[in-house]
Design an enzyme around this catalytic site. Structure first.
Site: not given
Ligand code: DQA
Length: 143
Positions: A9-10, A17, A22, A73, A76, A79, A86, A97, A99-101, A106, A110
């Site tokens: 998501p997002n 964003r 990001y 990725n 959210a 978390h 599952d 796994e 994560h961009i950030s 943070r 997270r």
């Molecule tokens: C994220 C980090 C997550 O905490 C956040 O909710 C995201 C992006 C990242 O790519 O850094 O949506 O997965």
């Protein structure tokens, strides 16, 4: 070989964003980077993004049935989503796994991932370049 990149998501809002967190690359830029990197490595890469948890669960089932490696990725959902965990637990090929950030720099919420103990490896904080690195690892280690 085929590999999947699944973004949660997002992440379709990349570019707009929170660019300070990001970066400025859009999801289309990210997808292009992944497909181009895959082509260099002889890996067919399919990139998908969804804001719907059940859709991601279905995609993970598909990757599990195909025995395909995944760069995930989960945004959210990372978390707190036991449903995504599952589904990821059913993967038979390695999954990374991503994560961009750097989630560990943070907010406290997270810092915990429900996926990390299942993942083959975790990449965080390297921006969208992390996806290319993950695909390089897959090309080198998955047959
Ligand atoms: C994220 C980090 C997550 O905490 C956040 O909710 C995201 C992006 C990242 O790519 O850094 O949506 O997965």
């Amino acid at each position: 070989m085929k590999a999947y990149v699944f973004n949660g998501p997002n992440l379709g809002r990349l570019g707009k964003r929170e660019p300070g967190v990001y970066g400025s690359a859009t999801h289309a830029d990210l997808a292009q980077l992944c497909v181009r990197t895959g082509a260099e490595l002889g890996v067919e890469v399919e990139v998908r993004q969804t804001d719907h948890e059940g859709e991601l669960v279905g995609w993970l089932h598909e990757a599990a049935d195909a025995g395909a490696p995944v760069v995930l990725n989960a945004g959210a959902w990372t978390h707190y989503s036991i449903a995504v965990r599952d589904a990821a637990a059913q993967l038979t090929a390695p999954f990374i796994e991503l994560h961009i950030s750097n989630v560990h720099q943070r907010e406290e919420f997270r810092h915990h991932s429900v996926l990390s103990d299942l993942a083959t490896g975790v990449i965080a904080g390297l921006g969208v370049d992390g996806y290319a690195l993950a695909l390089r690892w897959i090309a080198a280690h998955v047959s």
